[in-house]
Design an enzyme around this catalytic site. Sequence first.
Site, PDB file in Angstrom:
ATOM      1  N   TYR A  31      -8.920   5.202   8.129  1.00  0.00           N
ATOM      2  CA  TYR A  31      -9.025   5.582   9.539  1.00  0.00           C
ATOM      3  C   TYR A  31     -10.100   6.659   9.630  1.00  0.00           C
ATOM      4  O   TYR A  31      -9.938   7.740   9.052  1.00  0.00           O
ATOM      5  CB  TYR A  31      -7.706   6.173  10.045  1.00  0.00           C
ATOM      6  CG  TYR A  31      -6.613   5.153  10.277  1.00  0.00           C
ATOM      7  CD1 TYR A  31      -5.830   4.671   9.227  1.00  0.00           C
ATOM      8  CD2 TYR A  31      -6.351   4.661  11.560  1.00  0.00           C
ATOM      9  CE1 TYR A  31      -4.822   3.745   9.446  1.00  0.00           C
ATOM     10  CE2 TYR A  31      -5.339   3.737  11.791  1.00  0.00           C
ATOM     11  CZ  TYR A  31      -4.588   3.272  10.729  1.00  0.00           C
ATOM     12  OH  TYR A  31      -3.584   2.355  10.957  1.00  0.00           O
ATOM     13  N   HIS A  85       0.837  -1.202   0.000  1.00  0.00           N
ATOM     14  CA  HIS A  85       0.000   0.000   0.000  1.00  0.00           C
ATOM     15  C   HIS A  85       0.873   1.253   0.000  1.00  0.00           C
ATOM     16  O   HIS A  85       1.792   1.365   0.799  1.00  0.00           O
ATOM     17  CB  HIS A  85      -0.890   0.039   1.242  1.00  0.00           C
ATOM     18  CG  HIS A  85      -2.026  -0.943   1.191  1.00  0.00           C
ATOM     19  ND1 HIS A  85      -3.047  -0.944   2.104  1.00  0.00           N
ATOM     20  CD2 HIS A  85      -2.297  -1.942   0.318  1.00  0.00           C
ATOM     21  CE1 HIS A  85      -3.901  -1.911   1.796  1.00  0.00           C
ATOM     22  NE2 HIS A  85      -3.460  -2.535   0.722  1.00  0.00           N
ATOM     23  N   LYS A 116       1.883  -0.523  15.196  1.00  0.00           N
ATOM     24  CA  LYS A 116       3.323  -0.543  15.471  1.00  0.00           C
ATOM     25  C   LYS A 116       3.850  -1.729  16.272  1.00  0.00           C
ATOM     26  O   LYS A 116       5.065  -1.973  16.287  1.00  0.00           O
ATOM     27  CB  LYS A 116       3.713   0.745  16.223  1.00  0.00           C
ATOM     28  CG  LYS A 116       3.632   1.983  15.367  1.00  0.00           C
ATOM     29  CD  LYS A 116       4.639   1.936  14.255  1.00  0.00           C
ATOM     30  CE  LYS A 116       4.484   3.047  13.264  1.00  0.00           C
ATOM     31  NZ  LYS A 116       5.051   2.727  11.956  1.00  0.00           N
ATOM     32  N   TYR A 131       4.486   6.389   9.965  1.00  0.00           N
ATOM     33  CA  TYR A 131       3.670   5.215   9.636  1.00  0.00           C
ATOM     34  C   TYR A 131       4.488   4.181   8.857  1.00  0.00           C
ATOM     35  O   TYR A 131       4.422   2.979   9.151  1.00  0.00           O
ATOM     36  CB  TYR A 131       2.427   5.636   8.831  1.00  0.00           C
ATOM     37  CG  TYR A 131       1.307   4.621   8.930  1.00  0.00           C
ATOM     38  CD1 TYR A 131       0.178   4.858   9.700  1.00  0.00           C
ATOM     39  CD2 TYR A 131       1.390   3.406   8.261  1.00  0.00           C
ATOM     40  CE1 TYR A 131      -0.835   3.918   9.808  1.00  0.00           C
ATOM     41  CE2 TYR A 131       0.382   2.458   8.361  1.00  0.00           C
ATOM     42  CZ  TYR A 131      -0.728   2.723   9.128  1.00  0.00           C
ATOM     43  OH  TYR A 131      -1.731   1.782   9.234  1.00  0.00           O
ATOM     44  N   PRO A 187      -3.165   0.051  19.462  1.00  0.00           N
ATOM     45  CA  PRO A 187      -3.026  -0.468  18.099  1.00  0.00           C
ATOM     46  C   PRO A 187      -3.077   0.572  16.974  1.00  0.00           C
ATOM     47  O   PRO A 187      -2.519   0.329  15.897  1.00  0.00           O
ATOM     48  CB  PRO A 187      -4.192  -1.450  17.958  1.00  0.00           C
ATOM     49  CG  PRO A 187      -5.125  -1.145  19.063  1.00  0.00           C
ATOM     50  CD  PRO A 187      -4.328  -0.528  20.157  1.00  0.00           C
TER      51      PRO A 187
HETATM   52  P1  FAD Z   1       3.748 -12.000  21.306  1.00  0.00           P
HETATM   53  O1  FAD Z   1       3.282 -12.018  19.901  1.00  0.00           O
HETATM   54  O2  FAD Z   1       2.739 -11.809  22.372  1.00  0.00           O
HETATM   55  O3  FAD Z   1       4.519 -13.375  21.547  1.00  0.00           O
HETATM   56  C1  FAD Z   1       4.879 -13.820  22.835  1.00  0.00           C
HETATM   57  C2  FAD Z   1       4.826 -15.330  22.837  1.00  0.00           C
HETATM   58  O4  FAD Z   1       5.277 -15.795  24.093  1.00  0.00           O
HETATM   59  C3  FAD Z   1       3.415 -15.858  22.647  1.00  0.00           C
HETATM   60  O5  FAD Z   1       3.377 -16.796  21.609  1.00  0.00           O
HETATM   61  C4  FAD Z   1       3.082 -16.447  24.001  1.00  0.00           C
HETATM   62  O6  FAD Z   1       2.202 -17.566  23.896  1.00  0.00           O
HETATM   63  C5  FAD Z   1       4.441 -16.832  24.537  1.00  0.00           C
HETATM   64  N1  FAD Z   1       4.508 -16.921  25.993  1.00  0.00           N
HETATM   65  C6  FAD Z   1       3.913 -16.105  26.909  1.00  0.00           C
HETATM   66  N2  FAD Z   1       4.211 -16.504  28.145  1.00  0.00           N
HETATM   67  C7  FAD Z   1       5.014 -17.591  28.021  1.00  0.00           C
HETATM   68  C8  FAD Z   1       5.627 -18.452  28.967  1.00  0.00           C
HETATM   69  N3  FAD Z   1       5.482 -18.275  30.292  1.00  0.00           N
HETATM   70  N4  FAD Z   1       6.392 -19.466  28.501  1.00  0.00           N
HETATM   71  C9  FAD Z   1       6.542 -19.660  27.164  1.00  0.00           C
HETATM   72  N5  FAD Z   1       5.972 -18.864  26.233  1.00  0.00           N
HETATM   73  C10 FAD Z   1       5.212 -17.851  26.663  1.00  0.00           C
HETATM   74  N6  FAD Z   1       0.678  -4.806  16.046  1.00  0.00           N
HETATM   75  C11 FAD Z   1       0.928  -4.237  14.856  1.00  0.00           C
HETATM   76  O7  FAD Z   1       2.078  -3.907  14.542  1.00  0.00           O
HETATM   77  N7  FAD Z   1      -0.089  -4.011  13.949  1.00  0.00           N
HETATM   78  C12 FAD Z   1      -1.362  -4.394  14.214  1.00  0.00           C
HETATM   79  O8  FAD Z   1      -2.218  -4.225  13.344  1.00  0.00           O
HETATM   80  C13 FAD Z   1      -1.659  -5.022  15.471  1.00  0.00           C
HETATM   81  N8  FAD Z   1      -2.899  -5.465  15.768  1.00  0.00           N
HETATM   82  C14 FAD Z   1      -3.087  -6.154  16.933  1.00  0.00           C
HETATM   83  C15 FAD Z   1      -4.352  -6.635  17.222  1.00  0.00           C
HETATM   84  C16 FAD Z   1      -4.573  -7.341  18.403  1.00  0.00           C
HETATM   85  C17 FAD Z   1      -5.952  -7.869  18.689  1.00  0.00           C
HETATM   86  C18 FAD Z   1      -3.504  -7.557  19.315  1.00  0.00           C
HETATM   87  C19 FAD Z   1      -3.724  -8.323  20.603  1.00  0.00           C
HETATM   88  C20 FAD Z   1      -2.261  -7.073  19.045  1.00  0.00           C
HETATM   89  C21 FAD Z   1      -2.036  -6.366  17.868  1.00  0.00           C
HETATM   90  N9  FAD Z   1      -0.785  -5.870  17.534  1.00  0.00           N
HETATM   91  C22 FAD Z   1      -0.567  -5.229  16.366  1.00  0.00           C
HETATM   92  C23 FAD Z   1       0.332  -6.041  18.426  1.00  0.00           C
HETATM   93  C24 FAD Z   1       1.207  -7.191  17.976  1.00  0.00           C
HETATM   94  O9  FAD Z   1       0.422  -8.329  17.710  1.00  0.00           O
HETATM   95  C25 FAD Z   1       2.233  -7.449  19.068  1.00  0.00           C
HETATM   96  O10 FAD Z   1       2.906  -6.244  19.339  1.00  0.00           O
HETATM   97  C26 FAD Z   1       3.233  -8.519  18.671  1.00  0.00           C
HETATM   98  O11 FAD Z   1       2.615  -9.774  18.634  1.00  0.00           O
HETATM   99  C27 FAD Z   1       4.410  -8.541  19.640  1.00  0.00           C
HETATM  100  O12 FAD Z   1       5.219  -9.637  19.389  1.00  0.00           O
HETATM  101  P2  FAD Z   1       5.997 -10.349  20.565  1.00  0.00           P
HETATM  102  O13 FAD Z   1       6.718 -11.481  19.930  1.00  0.00           O
HETATM  103  O14 FAD Z   1       6.728  -9.357  21.344  1.00  0.00           O
HETATM  104  O15 FAD Z   1       4.869 -10.894  21.548  1.00  0.00           O
HETATM  105  C1  DHB Z   2      -4.661  -3.029  11.700  1.00  0.00           C
HETATM  106  C2  DHB Z   2      -4.848  -2.666  13.021  1.00  0.00           C
HETATM  107  C3  DHB Z   2      -4.563  -1.377  13.408  1.00  0.00           C
HETATM  108  O1  DHB Z   2      -4.755  -0.960  14.672  1.00  0.00           O
HETATM  109  C4  DHB Z   2      -4.067  -0.449  12.484  1.00  0.00           C
HETATM  110  O2  DHB Z   2      -3.795   0.795  12.885  1.00  0.00           O
HETATM  111  C5  DHB Z   2      -3.881  -0.835  11.177  1.00  0.00           C
HETATM  112  C6  DHB Z   2      -4.174  -2.123  10.787  1.00  0.00           C
HETATM  113  C7  DHB Z   2      -4.972  -4.419  11.268  1.00  0.00           C
HETATM  114  O3  DHB Z   2      -5.217  -5.269  12.124  1.00  0.00           O
HETATM  115  O4  DHB Z   2      -4.997  -4.665  10.048  1.00  0.00           O
END
Ligand code: FAD
Ligand code: DHB
Length: 393
Positions: A200, A72, A296, A384, A292
């Site tokens: 948005y 995009h 990021k 962004y 969210p």
């Molecule tokens: P996580 O993805 O949370 O990974 C951590 C892992 O550790 C998990 O698999 C978990 O099961 C595991 N774990 C936890 N505790 C333990 C334990 N005690 N022992 C072993 N393993 C464990 N970010 C964006 O950039 N864009 C978006 O559009 C966006 N949308 C989102 C929508 C939702 C609904 C949510 C919840 C989050 C969103 N995020 C988004 C945020 C993004 O998903 C997270 O920032 C990202 O997953 C972070 O990655 P991470 O590896 O740090 O943590």
């Molecule tokens: C998505 C979620 C967001 O909060 C955002 O700012 C952009 C995209 C998504 O899940 O696609």
Amino acid sequence: MRTQVGIIGAGPAGLVLSHLLHLQGIESVVLENRSRQYCEERVRAGVLEQGTVDLLCQTGVGERLKREGLVHGGIELRFGGKGHRIDFRELTGGKTITIYGQSEVLKDLTDARLAAGGQVYFEVEDVSVHDFDRTKPKIRFRKAGKVEELTCDFIGGCDGFHGICRPAISKSLTVYEREYPFGCLGILAEAPPSSEELIYAYHERGFALLSMRSPQLSRLYIQSAPDEDIHQWPDERIWKELHTRLESTEGWRLIEGPVMQKGVTGMRSFVVEPMQSGNLFLAGDAAHIVPPTGAKGLNLAVSDVRVLALALAEFYKQGNRDLLNQYSETCLNRVWKVQRFSWWMTSMLHLFPDASPFDQKRQMAELDYVTSSRAGAQTLAENYVGLPMDQPT
Ligand code: FAD
Ligand code: DHB
């Protein structure tokens, strides 16, 4: 068991770290308490910054991303029923974002790690960390009911916001936190996206966002109460609210389809400092959370582990701990800029329950400014698509 880097969590942070270390000839073991299927089916992030895409492609895990990701060149900000495009390519010298679900990123990384003989253990239990202030940290856990001990040189705390690594070092941490007085109700719908780019929308009933996962799948969000009961939201009610908040005077139509998944998440900004204690390093959501809006979280997790992998490579190649000692400072520089951006996007686009008429007028003026001034649009665009990756000093 023994390895060089013990990594807790097979999310984006843990798997990218393990992959980057492998490319540097450094061995790691990833311990994840959920099943592979659970990790890959969880609907989460969807927007990859240019730098995240480049990193995945340059390190050999971007084949499918290049084939299936949707590139995009901008987003739309919609208010007063009218759309205003922010043209990323034009404003950032050609940069773009790519729509590719977090679950797809995880599938690609897990496949790559396993194909390279990497050790990724899913469904381990009772993970705990020990002796991380000494030279031989240990991770204890249970695998198939059997207690195991993994001795390593370093621990990567990549276990997300609810993990065990941050609490293990909480005594030495300062917490910075803000909760927002609203939540985010999201759906995944089997419907072709109603727009080529993300929309948005600011509306007097609250924020709405149109996003997507593929040419057949739409991802949509509405601002809700922080503790909204999803059972009070049958699909028809969600679509009605989306129609109202995304409404346009320009002949645009929202395409509906069967809702495959829905849920509510709270919104908060959260940072701990420092992101390390002895030989334990926190990365990604374990160290920080952004609201969210601005997409990021995943991108920040990837930029943390990029810094960590470089620092560990420097240590193993040169015996030099300087980059490891600077890890937290290097990461936090970017973390705070991304926190600022996510807070700003959230504040500009959401309706605060205590907003006065003054606040609402100011919010409209801000949207008008950002969409009508090149300087305003450019500041949104450069954040962004992603600020340049930090170089350790
Ligand atoms: P996580 O993805 O949370 O990974 C951590 C892992 O550790 C998990 O698999 C978990 O099961 C595991 N774990 C936890 N505790 C333990 C334990 N005690 N022992 C072993 N393993 C464990 N970010 C964006 O950039 N864009 C978006 O559009 C966006 N949308 C989102 C929508 C939702 C609904 C949510 C919840 C989050 C969103 N995020 C988004 C945020 C993004 O998903 C997270 O920032 C990202 O997953 C972070 O990655 P991470 O590896 O740090 O943590
Ligand atoms: C998505 C979620 C967001 O909060 C955002 O700012 C952009 C995209 C998504 O899940 O696609």
